[in-house]
Each structure stands twice: as C-alpha cells, then as structure tokens.
Scaffold this motif. Structure first.
Motif, PDB file in Angstrom:
ATOM      1  N   PRO A 185      24.198  54.797  85.106  1.00 22.05           N
ATOM      2  CA  PRO A 185      24.748  54.085  83.949  1.00 22.05           C
ATOM      3  C   PRO A 185      25.276  52.702  84.312  1.00 22.05           C
ATOM      4  O   PRO A 185      25.878  52.510  85.374  1.00 22.05           O
ATOM      5  CB  PRO A 185      25.897  55.008  83.498  1.00 22.05           C
ATOM      6  CG  PRO A 185      25.534  56.356  84.023  1.00 22.05           C
ATOM      7  CD  PRO A 185      24.844  56.103  85.323  1.00 22.05           C
ATOM      8  N   GLY A 186      25.006  51.735  83.437  1.00 27.31           N
ATOM      9  CA  GLY A 186      25.522  50.389  83.626  1.00 27.31           C
ATOM     10  C   GLY A 186      24.742  49.535  84.593  1.00 27.31           C
ATOM     11  O   GLY A 186      25.114  48.385  84.853  1.00 27.31           O
ATOM     12  N   ARG A 187      23.658  50.037  85.118  1.00 24.14           N
ATOM     13  CA  ARG A 187      22.895  49.287  86.110  1.00 24.14           C
ATOM     14  C   ARG A 187      22.027  48.202  85.478  1.00 24.14           C
ATOM     15  O   ARG A 187      21.658  47.228  86.132  1.00 24.14           O
ATOM     16  CB  ARG A 187      22.030  50.268  86.908  1.00 24.14           C
ATOM     17  CG  ARG A 187      21.388  49.723  88.170  1.00 24.14           C
ATOM     18  CD  ARG A 187      20.692  50.868  88.893  1.00 24.14           C
ATOM     19  NE  ARG A 187      20.118  50.491  90.182  1.00 24.14           N
ATOM     20  CZ  ARG A 187      18.882  50.041  90.365  1.00 24.14           C
ATOM     21  NH1 ARG A 187      18.068  49.903  89.320  1.00 24.14           N
ATOM     22  NH2 ARG A 187      18.437  49.745  91.573  1.00 24.14           N
ATOM     23  N   GLY A 188      21.663  48.378  84.235  1.00 21.03           N
ATOM     24  CA  GLY A 188      20.831  47.390  83.556  1.00 21.03           C
ATOM     25  C   GLY A 188      19.355  47.660  83.709  1.00 21.03           C
ATOM     26  O   GLY A 188      18.602  47.642  82.744  1.00 21.03           O
ATOM     27  N   ARG A 205      23.707  37.867  88.859  1.00 17.24           N
ATOM     28  CA  ARG A 205      23.830  39.266  89.261  1.00 17.24           C
ATOM     29  C   ARG A 205      23.757  39.459  90.769  1.00 17.24           C
ATOM     30  O   ARG A 205      24.179  40.491  91.304  1.00 17.24           O
ATOM     31  CB  ARG A 205      22.720  40.103  88.597  1.00 17.24           C
ATOM     32  CG  ARG A 205      22.843  40.231  87.095  1.00 17.24           C
ATOM     33  CD  ARG A 205      21.599  40.880  86.499  1.00 17.24           C
ATOM     34  NE  ARG A 205      20.440  40.003  86.575  1.00 17.24           N
ATOM     35  CZ  ARG A 205      19.217  40.331  86.131  1.00 17.24           C
ATOM     36  NH1 ARG A 205      19.012  41.524  85.613  1.00 17.24           N
ATOM     37  NH2 ARG A 205      18.225  39.469  86.222  1.00 17.24           N
ATOM     38  N   THR A 262      26.774  40.596  93.161  1.00 16.80           N
ATOM     39  CA  THR A 262      27.290  41.971  93.156  1.00 16.80           C
ATOM     40  C   THR A 262      26.222  43.006  93.518  1.00 16.80           C
ATOM     41  O   THR A 262      26.497  44.207  93.496  1.00 16.80           O
ATOM     42  CB  THR A 262      27.879  42.324  91.785  1.00 16.80           C
ATOM     43  OG1 THR A 262      26.864  42.192  90.773  1.00 16.80           O
ATOM     44  CG2 THR A 262      29.053  41.414  91.448  1.00 16.80           C
ATOM     45  N   VAL A 278      25.882  47.297  93.987  1.00 19.32           N
ATOM     46  CA  VAL A 278      24.927  48.121  93.248  1.00 19.32           C
ATOM     47  C   VAL A 278      24.052  48.912  94.225  1.00 19.32           C
ATOM     48  O   VAL A 278      23.725  50.076  93.977  1.00 19.32           O
ATOM     49  CB  VAL A 278      24.057  47.255  92.317  1.00 19.32           C
ATOM     50  CG1 VAL A 278      23.061  48.127  91.545  1.00 19.32           C
ATOM     51  CG2 VAL A 278      24.931  46.472  91.348  1.00 19.32           C
TER      52      VAL A 278
END
Length: 303
Positions: free
Chosen positions: A22-25, A90, A93, A97
């Motif tokens: 979740p939230g990884r894109g 991106r 960060t 990830v």
C-alpha cells in the motif's frame, strides 16, 4: 573452493506475482525461481542493483535454484522500467521503499510461495537476504545496518526477525568519502554497520573502483570490517563491480566478463548460506575460515 551446479539443471520460475504494498504508487511484483525437485527448501530474497528488475541476475539465481534454494526477486522502484531518474522527486526516498519492498516480501512470503505452488516445499525458518550494489545496502538494512543522518546519528532499525543470515555483494562503504555528486544526490549512502549483528558474507572485488567514493576497492570491505561477528569476507582479486557479469550475460555495464568468476561467486554464496542457515557445512568448512585460492584469484577471511 565451493562449487555450484551449472544452469541447465531442472528449475522452474513463476512471474510476475503481485505483493501487497500500500502507498507504493507502482505495484510490487516478484519472480520466484526454484528447483524442480526437493522439499524443506531454504529461501533467498534477492535485492537487485540500481536500474535492474526481477528479470536480471539469472547467472546467479539459476545456479542458486539448481543448488536447492527458492529465490524471490522483487522489482524495486528504481528499475529502468519505471523511469524514475535522479531528478525525480521520488528518488530521494527510494532507498526506504526498497527496504519496505523486502519487508513486504518477507511479511507475505507464505502467500507468494503459495501462488508459485511452493508453500509446502519451503522451509519458512530458513530465510536469507542477498543483494548486489544498492541492493546490498538494502539487504544490509534488513540485517540490522542503519543509515546515518547529516549529523552522524543512526536512523531507525529496519531489521526483520524472519531473516537468519545474508550476503552483501559490492556493498556501499561508509559515507565519509562520498564524491560531491554522491553526497548531493545519494545522502542515504552513509551506512552504520555497527548494529548489523546477523551472520553475513561480504563480497568485494579487488578492482571495484566506485565513481561514488574517493576511496579505492577497500571501500567495499567496510561492511565486514565495521560490523560485529560473525562475518566472512570473500575478496575476488580481479573482480570489478559486476563481478564478472552476475546481472546477465554480455550486458552493457559488465566490464569484466568472466563466467568462471560468476560461477565462483554463486558457489561460494550457496556454500555459505547452507552453513549459515544450518543445513550443511561441509563445503564451507572445507574452504576454511582463512583461505586463498591457489592462483591468488580469491581469498576468504572470517571473524
């Protein structure tokens, strides 16, 4: 020196499998490679170097599978297929990830193996992480290494309790000698190995001259020198950053193409992990805690 079965023995691969992140894109996908026969198989979670993907590192992965390991390969966000360059907001960060990717794989390993039809054949108590280059720093974090901030304060602990051992191939050294470019664009390349207590094999090339550090090839031995025991160090005298072509055969970035060197590395990693995971220490013990190849091409040290 330990040997490893050559590619061509019966192995199977399944890809792509999707892992919840979740939230990884961009969805997290993995490839799973395993030997055709066998049960109670140990698992390697492999982190690729910058720009690669789950489709790379066949010369290593196929040999490890033929030697009796299940290998799970995620595609990280910095893969070429995602087109996230240095100037992408991106990118700063992505190192976090990457670590989150390995945690997602480890947390969902049972489901991943079930999707690949391997859940009943895996040994969930014998799991290792392995990485090359940026992937080695990623794997190191899962083994307990931390990242120092601008003030030299160690960041959070990203270690994972499911992992018993690991291998770091061409791992980033300490960040006090980064080039201006690296210091500006890769500030996370400041590992603190003092907390990396898990058993690990560090692999360094005697001719690996990084463009990101002002130090020489010994920069890649920091993970061994500065971490607590038990650790082992494999130094391959003539190896450059791609260790003879571990990411693939005749790929553009390989400047030291040598299939024999790749086989040497694959076999040594396999032998080390078999003993570190409590399976079989015959090959690793035979190599000795301190050994030098007859032609000086490689050496092993342990502490």
């Amino acid at each position: 020196m330990p040997s490893c079965p050559a590619p061509g023995q019966q192995i199977v691969s399944v890809k792509p499998l999707t892992v919840p992140a979740p939230g990884r894109g961009i969805g997290l996908q993995v490839k799973v490679t395993a030997p055709q026969p066998g049960r109670s198989l140990p698992v390697i979670v492999f982190s690729h170097g910058n720009a690669w993907s789950l489709d790379g590192y066949g010369p290593l992965v196929d040999r490890w599978a033929a030697a009796g390991f299940i290998v799970v390969q995620p595609t990280h966000l910095d893969s070429r297929r995602n087109a996230i360059g240095w100037d992408d907001p991106r990118f700063a960060t992505i190192w976090r990830v990457r670590i989150a990717d390995l945690h997602a794989v480890l947390d969902n390993l049972g489901d991943i193996l079930a999707q690949a039809g391997l859940e009943a054949r895996a040994d969930p108590k014998r799991i290792a992480v392995v990485g090359h280059s940026w992937g080695a720093q990623t794997a190191g974090a899962v083994l307990g290494a931390r990242v120092l901030d601008a003030d030299g304060v160690a960041g959070e602990d990203f270690s994972h309790s499911a992992v018993s051992a690991g291998v770091l191939i061409a791992a980033t050294g300490t960040g006090d000698t980064l080039t201006p470019f690296a210091a500006e664009n890769l500030p996370f390349m400041k590992p603190d190995f003092s907390t990396m207590a898990a058993p690990a094999l560090i692999v360094a090339g005697g001719k690996d001259q990084s463009q990101l550090s002002t130090r020489g090839p010994e920069w890649f031995t920091d993970a061994y020198r500065l971490s607590p025991a038990p650790k082992s160090l494999l130094t391959i005298a003539e190896a450059e950053h791609t260790m003879g072509g571990i990411a693939g055969e005749r790929v553009a970035e390989t400047t030291d193409e040598d299939p024999a060197r790749v086989a040497l590395l694959a076999g040594t990693v396999s032998a080390y992990l078999r003993t570190a995971l409590g399976l079989d220490d015959a090959e690793w013990t035979a190599s000795g805690s301190t050994a030098v190849g007859g032609d000086g091409a490689w050496s092993i040290a342990s502490k």
